[in-house]
Each structure stands twice: as C-alpha cells, then as structure tokens.
Scaffold this motif. Structure first.
Motif, mmCIF file in Angstrom:
data_model
loop_
_atom_site.group_PDB
_atom_site.id
_atom_site.type_symbol
_atom_site.label_atom_id
_atom_site.label_comp_id
_atom_site.label_asym_id
_atom_site.label_seq_id
_atom_site.Cartn_x
_atom_site.Cartn_y
_atom_site.Cartn_z
ATOM 1 N N LEU A 299 0.857 -1.178 0.000
ATOM 2 C CA LEU A 299 0.000 0.000 0.000
ATOM 3 C C LEU A 299 0.893 1.227 0.000
ATOM 4 C CD1 LEU A 299 -2.749 1.500 0.356
ATOM 5 C CD2 LEU A 299 -2.309 1.403 2.826
ATOM 6 N N TYR A 300 0.737 2.083 -1.008
ATOM 7 C CA TYR A 300 1.456 3.353 -1.069
ATOM 8 C C TYR A 300 0.504 4.450 -0.599
ATOM 9 C CZ TYR A 300 4.728 0.779 -4.044
ATOM 10 O OH TYR A 300 5.627 -0.138 -4.542
ATOM 11 N N TYR A 301 1.008 5.356 0.236
ATOM 12 C CA TYR A 301 0.127 6.405 0.755
ATOM 13 C C TYR A 301 0.900 7.703 0.909
ATOM 14 C CZ TYR A 301 2.217 5.627 5.391
ATOM 15 O OH TYR A 301 3.078 5.521 6.441
ATOM 16 N N ARG A 302 0.173 8.782 0.712
ATOM 17 C CA ARG A 302 0.783 10.105 0.823
ATOM 18 C C ARG A 302 -0.242 11.077 1.394
ATOM 19 N NH1 ARG A 302 3.493 13.680 -4.119
ATOM 20 N NH2 ARG A 302 4.369 15.324 -2.805
ATOM 21 N N PRO A 303 0.065 11.706 2.539
ATOM 22 C CA PRO A 303 -0.882 12.672 3.094
ATOM 23 C C PRO A 303 -0.918 13.948 2.256
ATOM 24 C CG PRO A 303 1.139 12.647 4.382
ATOM 25 C CD PRO A 303 1.274 11.552 3.368
ATOM 26 N N TYR A 304 -2.104 14.526 2.115
ATOM 27 C CA TYR A 304 -2.213 15.807 1.417
ATOM 28 C C TYR A 304 -2.787 16.897 2.318
ATOM 29 C CZ TYR A 304 -7.267 15.113 0.823
ATOM 30 O OH TYR A 304 -8.602 14.924 1.062
ATOM 31 N N LYS A 305 -3.238 16.504 3.494
ATOM 32 C CA LYS A 305 -3.653 17.488 4.490
ATOM 33 C C LYS A 305 -3.457 16.875 5.863
ATOM 34 C CE LYS A 305 -8.602 16.316 4.609
ATOM 35 N NZ LYS A 305 -9.974 16.860 4.486
ATOM 36 N N ALA A 306 -3.362 17.717 6.861
ATOM 37 C CA ALA A 306 -3.075 17.244 8.212
ATOM 38 C C ALA A 306 -4.306 16.587 8.817
ATOM 39 C CB ALA A 306 -2.612 18.407 9.090
ATOM 40 N N TYR A 307 -4.100 15.467 9.478
ATOM 41 C CA TYR A 307 -5.182 14.827 10.220
ATOM 42 C C TYR A 307 -5.382 15.554 11.541
ATOM 43 C CZ TYR A 307 -7.438 11.675 13.476
ATOM 44 O OH TYR A 307 -8.271 11.149 14.425
ATOM 45 N N THR A 308 -6.617 15.763 11.925
ATOM 46 C CA THR A 308 -6.901 16.370 13.217
ATOM 47 C C THR A 308 -7.993 15.572 13.908
ATOM 48 O OG1 THR A 308 -7.782 18.309 14.367
ATOM 49 C CG2 THR A 308 -8.484 17.990 12.081
ATOM 50 N N PRO A 309 -7.809 15.261 15.190
ATOM 51 C CA PRO A 309 -8.844 14.521 15.914
ATOM 52 C C PRO A 309 -9.953 15.421 16.438
ATOM 53 C CG PRO A 309 -6.992 14.904 17.364
ATOM 54 C CD PRO A 309 -6.608 15.478 16.020
ATOM 55 N N GLU A 310 -9.773 16.738 16.304
ATOM 56 C CA GLU A 310 -10.774 17.661 16.827
ATOM 57 C C GLU A 310 -12.075 17.513 16.039
ATOM 58 O OE1 GLU A 310 -10.397 19.402 19.523
ATOM 59 O OE2 GLU A 310 -8.350 18.655 19.725
ATOM 60 N N LYS A 311 -13.156 17.244 16.753
ATOM 61 C CA LYS A 311 -14.438 17.035 16.089
ATOM 62 C C LYS A 311 -15.509 17.837 16.798
ATOM 63 C CE LYS A 311 -13.172 12.389 14.598
ATOM 64 N NZ LYS A 311 -12.958 12.786 13.207
ATOM 65 N N ARG A 312 -16.410 18.388 15.991
ATOM 66 C CA ARG A 312 -17.562 19.085 16.525
ATOM 67 C C ARG A 312 -18.809 18.424 15.964
ATOM 68 N NH1 ARG A 312 -16.335 23.645 19.172
ATOM 69 N NH2 ARG A 312 -18.469 24.390 19.053
ATOM 70 N N THR A 313 -19.891 18.526 16.693
ATOM 71 C CA THR A 313 -21.103 17.823 16.306
ATOM 72 C C THR A 313 -22.325 18.618 16.719
ATOM 73 O OG1 THR A 313 -22.380 15.782 16.606
ATOM 74 C CG2 THR A 313 -21.025 16.502 18.459
#
Length: 401
Positions: free
Chosen positions: A303-317
């Motif tokens: 599996l080849y992977y490349r991030p294109y934006k930062a992951y953030t765990p902050e979630k609103r609901t």
C-alpha cells in the motif's frame, strides 16, 4: 457534523449463492482513466447498469464481491430484473433470504465495465439514504493496482505502479484476504497497546473502529476516561436495530512507523453487533484515510500512501445525524443521537422527521447543499415528532469536552 451510519453491519453477512465466483480478470478494464467520484462518507461513482439504468454506486469492499441495488431505485427506474429468486444470507445468529436476479449484470463507470453473474436486491437506502442506488465491489481490485485520490476525488485503475508514486509515497505491507485490505497497525488506548491487522474501511466515517472481539479481549468498556455514547437506529437486512456505540480518544495511532497522533475510537457494545467473529483488531476508517492519496498494489502486497492534508482529531457535532429519505417521503429521518448532547436536551429523538433546515424544505436540498451543511456552526430544524411540530436551533459542540 453529519454522520453516516456504517455499512459493515449491513453486509458483514455471507451470501450463499449457486453462481460461480468470478476469476481475477473477468471484468473489462481500460487502465489509467481517471473516474471522478463524489465523497459523502463513501466513494460514490456515477455508473450505468446494463447499458440502460443510470445509478450512483457506492464503491466499497464491504459489498463482499457483490452488486447490490436498492428496491426503491428499481421502482424509480421502472425496472423489473429477470429471473428473481431467493438467496440465503447467513448471519451470526440466523439465515435470511434475499431477492436475487440470477442473470449477468454489467456496471459501467467511466471507461470501465465490471461484470457480475448475479445481482442482490435490498433496502440499502434505509442505511445509506436517498442518494445510494446500489453498492458494489469487483474482484479485479484484489489482483491489480488501483489509485484512490481523495485530494482530487478520482479513482483510477493502473497497469503498473508509477515511478512517481514509488519515489514520493510511503509504503506499507498490505494483507489481502478475500475482499479485505488490511495493514499492521496499533493503537495506544487506556495504557494498552492494541495491535494487529486493521481493515482499511473506505466507506466508514469512523477514525478507528474496534471489533467487539477486541473490545471484549482488552476489556475496553471498563475505560473510565472521557467518552461519548451514540444511540443509532437503522434498518438492517430483515430487521430494525438500535445500537449503542461508545466514542473515546486514543492516546496515539501508529501506521507502521508513522504516528499520526490522537484519534477518535469507536467501541461497539459486544452483544449488539455481528463484529465478534471478525478476527482483525479493528478498522481504520475514512475519518483518517480521506486525508491521504492511496495506491493499492495487491499483487505485491503493498500500500502506497501520501498525506495531502493534516489529520486532526478535533471534532464538533450537532449531537445527531440523519438519513435522507425524501425519495419515499418529505423528510430526513433522525438516525442517531449522542447521549447528553444539546440535541438530546432539546428533545430530539430517534425517528423524528426533519421537514425544514434553516427555513428551507429538505426535499428542495440538492445533494451538494446537504453535504455542505456540515460546515455550518448553527442549524435550525423544523421537526415532525410524535408530540407534534417543533422548531429547534442547535450550535455545534465539541465531541469531547
């Protein structure tokens, strides 16, 4: 934030049919053609079935190498498939019978055609909503390379892995088992290292979803930290079920050598799901995966992977979610509610019907307008409830306070 009900609970069953399984190259492919998709908690492709019927097809491994179409979609198309019989659906505790069209069916998307020896028929819009006409997974993807580009929203089949991918992408060992793509990963949660194979879940909005087997083995329900509980009601194959899922924040998630940091984890009640027989540790869902461009090479287990934006765990609901059923009525049905949320405190209940959002009838919302509502911080609803009509205004709140 709008949340989609997960699809694994619908098609975790095994379909027992008499038709022969397709071989790896029975479908017709024209490689390197980019096929655009719509992202709505899953990969939706514009397709044509049998060169006649236009459809939005959800592309997901959870279809278990099947083509499944929705019953309401068939009525909309005035389509009565030929040779309708019953197939046995083997679930954990029982066996159901599902309508099946035992004739060959083709699905064309872009310049690509996938062939299926039969077609299952089910009420999948009860889970996915109005915009899902069907779901599919073709065995071709278990043998040949393909790309899922979340940044530019396209799917592409490949004849070989491009050199640019080999140079610029990171690479992980990939385990392919049946129609499951899995990687070795581990999650630090509640001072425990929960490692093993995690299935890549392109159609699940969760970040990390533990199987109930993992929840029981590590006694995760004894966790005393900050959690949120979600009540969800959905119609499965053959029944309607209300489930409880606990959400919490993991200390960190490690994809091979990469630590992506904290992540939201979902823990189902062990007795309430069919996940207990799943031997993988859990799922890495689209909440994480859609931050990457992915290239799968199943023939070489990479599996080849490349991030294109930062992951953030902050979630609103907003504290609730819906399923759009304006194809059979004039409303969006409240599908899930967080316990203790502003939505619950405002009196919103499972099964309530949303008639208007921000003063506009929901039947007049386009799919794009419905999707971008998740960007709003405030929402005003006109609800039809068992007690009568109600108007409620909500503001988003942190998932974890």
């Amino acid at each position: 934030m709008k949340m989609k009900t997960t699809l694994t609970l619908l098609f975790a069953a095994t379909v027992l049919v008499t038709s022969a399984q397709k071989g790896p190259f029975d479908s017709k492919w024209e490689s390197n053609d980019s096929i655009p998709f719509t992202w709505d908690g899953g990969i939706y492709l514009r397709a044509t079935i049998d060169d006649k019927y236009p459809a939005r097809i959800l592309f997901t491994t959870n279809a278990n190498r099947q083509l499944v179409v929705d019953t309401t979609y068939l009525k909309e198309q005035c389509w009565q498939p030929l040779k309708i019989e019953k197939a046995n659906i083997k679930r954990e505790k029982d066996t159901l019978r599902l309508k099946t069209s035992y004739t060959k069916h083709d699905v064309k998307f872009g310049n690509t055609t996938a062939n299926f020896p039969y077609m299952l028929i089910s009420d999948i819009r009860n889970v996915l909503g109005k915009h899902a006409d069907g779901i599919m997974w073709d065995t071709f993807f278990e043998y040949s390379p393909f790309e899922v580009n979340f940044q530019q929203k396209f799917l592409r089949t490949l004849t070989a892995i491009p050199d640019s991918v080999k140079r610029n992408y990171r690479c992980l060992p990939l385990t392919v088992r049946d129609s499951k793509f899995m990687i070795d990963a581990y999650v630090w949660f509640n001072n425990k290292r929960i490692g093993g194979l995690y299935q890549l879940w392109l159609g699940g909005n969760d970040d990390i979803f533990f199987t109930s087997n993992t929840v029981k083995r590590h006694n995760l329900m004894a966790y005393k930290g900050k959690t949120r509980q979600l009540l969800a009601q959905y119609t499965n194959i053959g029944d309607t079920t209300t489930t409880t899922t606990t959400f919490a924040l993991a200390d960190s998630v490690h994809l091979w050598l990469d630590n992506i940091g904290r992540a939201s984890v979902s823990m189902p009640m062990p007795e309430e799901t069919s996940h207990s027989r799943m031997r993988n540790a859990g799922y890495i869902g689209a909440g994480i995966l859609h931050n990457y461009n992915l290239v799968f090479d199943p023939a070489h287990n990479k599996l080849y992977y490349r991030p294109y934006k930062a992951y953030t765990p902050e979630k609103r609901t907003w504290g609730f979610s819906w399923v759009n059923r304006t194809d059979i009525g004039k409303g969006w049905i409240v599908r899930s509610i967080y316990k203790g949320s502003a939505a619950e405190k405002a009196g919103i209940r499972l099964g309530d019907t949303i008639l208007k959002v921000n003063g506009k009838k929901v039947e007049n919302y386009s799919w794009e307008e419905e999707r971008v509502l998740s960007n709003d911080s405030t929402i005003t609803l006109l609800l039809k409830t068992k007690q009568g009509m109600r108007k409620v205004t909500l503001k988003t709140e942190p998932l974890y306070e």
